[in-house]
Design a protein around this motif. Structure first.
Motif, short mmCIF file in Angstrom:
data_model
loop_
_atom_site.label_atom_id
_atom_site.label_comp_id
_atom_site.label_asym_id
_atom_site.label_seq_id
_atom_site.Cartn_x
_atom_site.Cartn_y
_atom_site.Cartn_z
N PRO A 1 27.03 -20.97 -12.22
CA PRO A 1 27.58 -22.00 -12.79
C PRO A 1 29.30 -22.05 -12.38
N ALA A 2 29.92 -20.97 -11.96
CA ALA A 2 31.54 -21.17 -11.68
C ALA A 2 31.52 -20.45 -10.23
N MET A 3 33.19 -20.97 -10.05
CA MET A 3 33.42 -20.48 -8.54
C MET A 3 33.51 -19.12 -8.29
N TRP A 4 33.96 -18.20 -9.35
CA TRP A 4 33.90 -16.94 -9.06
C TRP A 4 32.40 -16.21 -8.88
N HIS A 5 31.50 -16.93 -9.39
CA HIS A 5 30.23 -16.69 -9.25
C HIS A 5 29.87 -16.69 -7.53
N TRP A 6 30.03 -18.10 -7.18
CA TRP A 6 29.98 -18.10 -5.94
C TRP A 6 30.65 -17.32 -4.83
N CYS A 7 32.04 -16.98 -5.22
CA CYS A 7 32.56 -16.01 -4.29
C CYS A 7 31.85 -14.65 -4.22
N ALA A 8 31.43 -14.20 -5.52
CA ALA A 8 30.57 -12.91 -5.70
C ALA A 8 29.47 -12.98 -4.96
N ALA A 9 28.65 -14.00 -4.92
CA ALA A 9 27.58 -14.11 -4.30
C ALA A 9 27.66 -13.99 -2.66
N MET A 10 28.57 -14.69 -1.96
CA MET A 10 29.00 -14.57 -0.87
C MET A 10 29.68 -13.11 -0.63
N ALA A 11 30.29 -12.59 -1.40
CA ALA A 11 30.67 -11.24 -1.31
C ALA A 11 29.52 -10.12 -1.31
N GLY A 12 28.46 -10.56 -2.04
CA GLY A 12 27.53 -9.43 -2.08
C GLY A 12 26.59 -9.76 -0.76
N GLY A 13 26.50 -10.79 -0.29
CA GLY A 13 25.91 -11.00 0.73
C GLY A 13 26.39 -10.18 2.15
N MET A 14 27.69 -10.73 2.17
CA MET A 14 28.58 -9.81 3.19
C MET A 14 28.57 -8.25 3.02
N ALA A 15 28.77 -7.80 1.65
CA ALA A 15 28.87 -6.49 1.41
C ALA A 15 27.31 -5.67 1.86
N MET A 16 26.09 -6.29 1.85
CA MET A 16 24.89 -6.13 2.18
C MET A 16 24.99 -5.76 3.69
N ALA A 17 25.46 -6.71 4.47
CA ALA A 17 25.43 -6.57 5.99
C ALA A 17 26.57 -5.51 6.39
N LEU A 18 27.53 -5.44 5.81
CA LEU A 18 28.53 -4.25 5.98
C LEU A 18 27.81 -2.89 5.66
N GLY A 19 27.41 -2.83 4.59
CA GLY A 19 26.69 -1.60 4.22
C GLY A 19 25.77 -1.22 5.09
N ALA A 20 24.85 -1.92 5.52
CA ALA A 20 23.78 -1.65 6.71
C ALA A 20 24.29 -1.08 7.97
N LEU A 21 25.72 -1.75 8.28
CA LEU A 21 26.17 -1.36 9.37
C LEU A 21 26.88 -0.01 9.17
N ALA A 22 27.48 0.18 7.99
CA ALA A 22 28.16 1.40 7.81
C ALA A 22 27.29 2.78 7.57
N VAL A 23 25.79 2.41 7.07
CA VAL A 23 24.87 3.55 7.03
C VAL A 23 24.54 3.80 8.39
N TRP A 24 24.07 2.63 9.20
CA TRP A 24 23.53 2.81 10.51
C TRP A 24 24.42 2.05 11.48
N PRO A 25 25.57 2.78 12.00
CA PRO A 25 26.67 2.23 13.17
C PRO A 25 25.83 1.96 14.28
N PRO A 26 26.21 0.82 14.90
CA PRO A 26 25.88 0.35 16.25
C PRO A 26 25.92 1.56 17.30
N GLY A 27 24.96 1.80 18.01
CA GLY A 27 24.87 2.87 18.95
C GLY A 27 24.47 4.19 18.60
#
Length: 766
Positions: A90-116
């Motif tokens: 419904p609201a802008m902060w929800h949209w920002c939170a959803a985008m942040a959640g997607g990027m957090a999932m990507a960064l979290g995977a890179l943090a757990v399994w760093p490249p190389g």
């Protein structure tokens, strides 16, 4: 005698063939396509499964190998999921939170399994999947948010009558409704900003002279019009014209008052729009009656001449998709051009020996498809179908499998990138659901076995193909049924039977004959072809009318919930995108969603956003549900909305004539019983003045009060007061008295730009 292949000489000089792992190249479980047919997935390589241990990652790898996992279709699903999430949140902060959640999932995977640092292939694949899905989901939200900000137009604040000077951006002929529809670019007199408005111009206003020849795209006109802000949904689940207008850039819609003056004629050169109108008029002049209006729609995409009765018959018979220029029509044009070019070029031996004819034929098909798309208006469904057809042509030119899930995913991604708002529209959903159903069905093992080439009589071969055509129609109908019921609240039950005859009739008879008629018209010899077109389309309409006229041909359904639709989508995608027995798990959410549909409650009370239209569902004398209507509206739009959202097929009964209702010039009262509880309704009939003390006393005796006016504070019903003050904030209401649940239009709107709760609502879209 040929030697046994397993006892042949060594392969590569050091290993017998029987020891070499065999990688299937012709039946890739992930789906072959132009991008990489027969390329084994990482989990399908020789050592990928042989060295498995018992870890969850290894189990997941084994599961993906058995199920034929392919990333591309699922990435398209994730991208569409991000777009839909933006509409649902419904609201802008929800949209920002959803985008942040997607990027957090990507960064979290890179943090757990760093490249190389990851040598294990399973974990590397999991990291790649998490990173990609997280970023694609966030990208989907960002794309639709940016699209809304770029094209969305602020609606006018209130209804008004204004004198407009504007340039014609688009002209749409609608002779069946007795009007032209002009989209104008105007300049706001108060703010000086440019606006886009759409105005209906009655054809009667032009008199006997008809439409001026220069009234086309590029002309400048002056007219007076009654303008309204684009209408929000009349009721929860009804068509959201305000949202559609927002993404079209429309600030207002309205109707012309008086006469139209052409200040500057359109350029004489014309364009595709002028060619489209000329072609539609030419076809209608060659084919008489209703058949001519449908033939014009096939040739030019112009549906404005099709009568309402024919539209209803095609809709209720499940054939309305034939009237929209989409996959079927584009595929027919492209396929005909491809085959014709291939056959004609094969007659030229010198060329056939020097060039790859499929490549040249694919180019001819592509030109035909693009030309047909532009000629028919280049609407989003047509562009989508054209892109898919071009991908198929590319696969054919490269010698790859034409129908694959990757092709569907690429076409969907292209459309969503350009028009992300189409993800929540019925056109996009129905088109891709149908294509997914066709691809999944055609690639399934039982169907491949059923259609496999064999020695048999000719009648048996075509009999199996006829059976397959019917099965495909049934599967498509089942795939589309949830989408149709969610968006339109009604569906043709016998559509699969009608389509078995109608689709081949249109594809192999009506459209080729139309093309032949246009070709022969250049020599003045097209009359016989157009006569055959008329006969074929009269047969099509006869099939539609017969099917729509059968008992139980139309199924009406109240608004089904978002959870139900999500279960249908999840189950359908699981069935379509996996291979083997694992795909059958998709039947579980589908079965659960079907049970929820069957248990969907019928609203007891439907209240329009203006407070003037109220529908009450009541059991009729014969046991069937009846709909009582407070307002005696002549608008078919209002009546259809009330009937569809109440799931009632019988015409509404005026409340004043219902036994038990007591009506005066100002109010109606009615007592109804739900689950053993009596509910007293007090419903306003207008704005006639009522003495406040008497009104307060009547409100105190009522459980629910509905009025289009502002009611005083002294009016205090026992449960709900839905007056103008409330309805301008909530929009229309659907009330389930048994559960004491109120659903409002505002609940599904949030902070999106097209929702203006304080603005007055129009009852019907213009």
């Amino acid at each position: 005698m040929a030697p046994d292949i397993q006892e042949a000489g060594p392969v590569g000089g050091d290993k017998p063939m029987r020891d070499v792992p065999i990688i299937p190249m012709g039946d890739d479980p992930g789906g072959s396509d132009a991008a990489g047919e027969g390329v084994p997935r990482p989990w399908q390589r020789a050592g990928g499964l042989s060295s498995m241990g018992g870890s969850p990652g290894d189990a997941a790898e084994a599961f993906l190998a058995r199920a034929g996992f392919d990333r591309a279709p699922w990435l398209a699903v994730v991208f569409a999921g991000g777009i839909i999430a933006w509409f649902a949140l419904p609201a802008m902060w929800h949209w920002c939170a959803a985008m942040a959640g997607g990027m957090a999932m990507a960064l979290g995977a890179l943090a757990v399994w760093p490249p190389g640092t990851v040598a294990d292939e399973t974990r590397a694949n999991l990291r790649l999947a998490l990173v990609t899905c997280g970023l694609v989901f966030a990208f989907g939200i960002a794309v639709v948010w940016a699209r809304s900000a770029l094209v969305g137009a602020e609606p006018i604040a209130r209804p008004m009558v204004a004198l407009l000077d504007g340039a014609v951006l688009e002209r749409e002929d609608q002779p069946a409704d007795g009007r032209l529809r002009l989209t104008l670019a105007i300049r706001d007199a108060e703010t000086g900003t440019a606006r886009k408005v759409r105005v209906n111009v009655p054809l009667a206003s032009f008199g006997a002279d008809g439409v001026p020849p220069g009234l086309a795209e590029g002309a400048v006109v002056r007219l007076r019009a009654r303008l309204m802000p684009p209408a929000s949904p009349m009721l929860p689940g009804a068509y959201d014209f305000a949202r559609a207008a927002w993404f079209k850039g429309l600030a207002a819609t309205g109707t012309m008052i008086g006469r139209l003056e052409v200040l500057r004629l359109a350029p004489e050169a014309g364009g595709l729009a002028s060619l489209q109108r000329w072609l539609a008029a030419h076809v209608r002049a060659r084919v008489d009656g209703s058949a001519g209006t449908i033939a014009a729609a096939f040739a030019s995409g112009d549906r404005g001449s099709i009568s309402e009765a024919d539209e209803i018959a095609m809709r209720d018979s499940g054939l309305t998709h034939l009237l929209s220029i989409s996959g079927l029509h584009v595929s027919a044009v492209v396929g005909a051009a491809y085959i014709l070019a291939l056959r004609l070029l094969a007659l030229w031996p010198a060329l056939a020996l020097r060039v790859r004819l499929p490549v040249v034929a694919a180019g001819a098909g592509a030109l035909a498809g693009v030309g047909y798309t532009l000629l028919t208006g280049a609407e989003v469904p047509t562009v989508r179908s054209c892109v898919a057809a071009l991908l198929v042509l590319g696969a054919l030119a490269l010698g790859r499998e034409a129908l694959s899930l990757r092709m569907v995913a690429l076409a969907a991604g292209f459309v969503l990138l350009l028009w992300p708002e189409s993800a929540i529209g019925p056109s996009f959903q129905m088109s891709f659901a149908a294509v997914l159903a066709i691809v999944a069905l055609s690639n399934s093992a039982p169907v491949r076995a059923f259609l496999a080439a064999r020695e048999e009589p000719l009648w048996a071969r075509y009999g199996r193909r006829a059976v397959m055509l019917f099965v495909t129609g049934v599967v498509i109908e089942l795939a589309l049924m949830p989408i149709v019921l969610f968006h339109f609240h009604r569906a043709g039950v016998y559509g699969a039977f009608a389509n078995v005859v109608a689709i081949p009739l249109v594809t192999f008879v009506s459209m080729p004959l139309s093309a032949l008629g246009l070709l022969l018209d250049t020599l003045g010899l097209g009359a016989p072809a157009w006569w055959l077109v008329e006969q074929s389309l009269d047969l099509l309409l006869a099939i539609a009318r017969f099917t729509a006229g059968q008992a139980g041909a139309v199924r009406l359904m109240p608004q089904i919930g978002g959870v139900t639709v999500a279960l249908f989508a999840a189950g359908g995608l699981w069935l379509a995108l996996w291979r083997g027995r694992v795909r059958l798990a998709g039947l579980v959410p589908v079965a659960l969603a079907s049970a929820l549909v069957a248990a969907t409650p019928v609203p007891d009370l439907l209240i329009a956003g203006d407070g003037q239209q109220v529908g009450i569902t009541m059991p009729g004398p014969d046991g069937t549900a009846r709909l009582l209507a407070l307002g005696d509206s002549r608008s078919s739009y209002t009546r259809d909305n009330l009937m569809e959202l109440a799931g009632v097929s019988a015409e509404p009964v005026p409340l004043a004539s219902w036994p038990g209702a007591r009506c005066s010039s100002a109010f109606c009262t009615l007592a109804i019983t739900r689950d053993g509880r009596d509910w007293v309704l007090l419903l306003g009939r207008g704005r006639k003045q009522v003495e406040e003390r008497a009104l307060a006393a009547a409100c105190a005796e009522a459980d629910i009060v509905v009025a289009e006016r502002f009611l005083p504070r002294s009016c205090r019903p026992r449960w709900l007061k839905a007056d103008r003050r409330m309805l301008t904030q909530s929009g229309g209401l659907a009330i389930d008295l048994s559960a004491e649940r109120i659903t409002s239009v505002a609940e599904g709107q949030g902070a999106h730009g097209w929702w203006r709760p304080e603005a007055p609502r129009s009852r019907t879209p213009q």
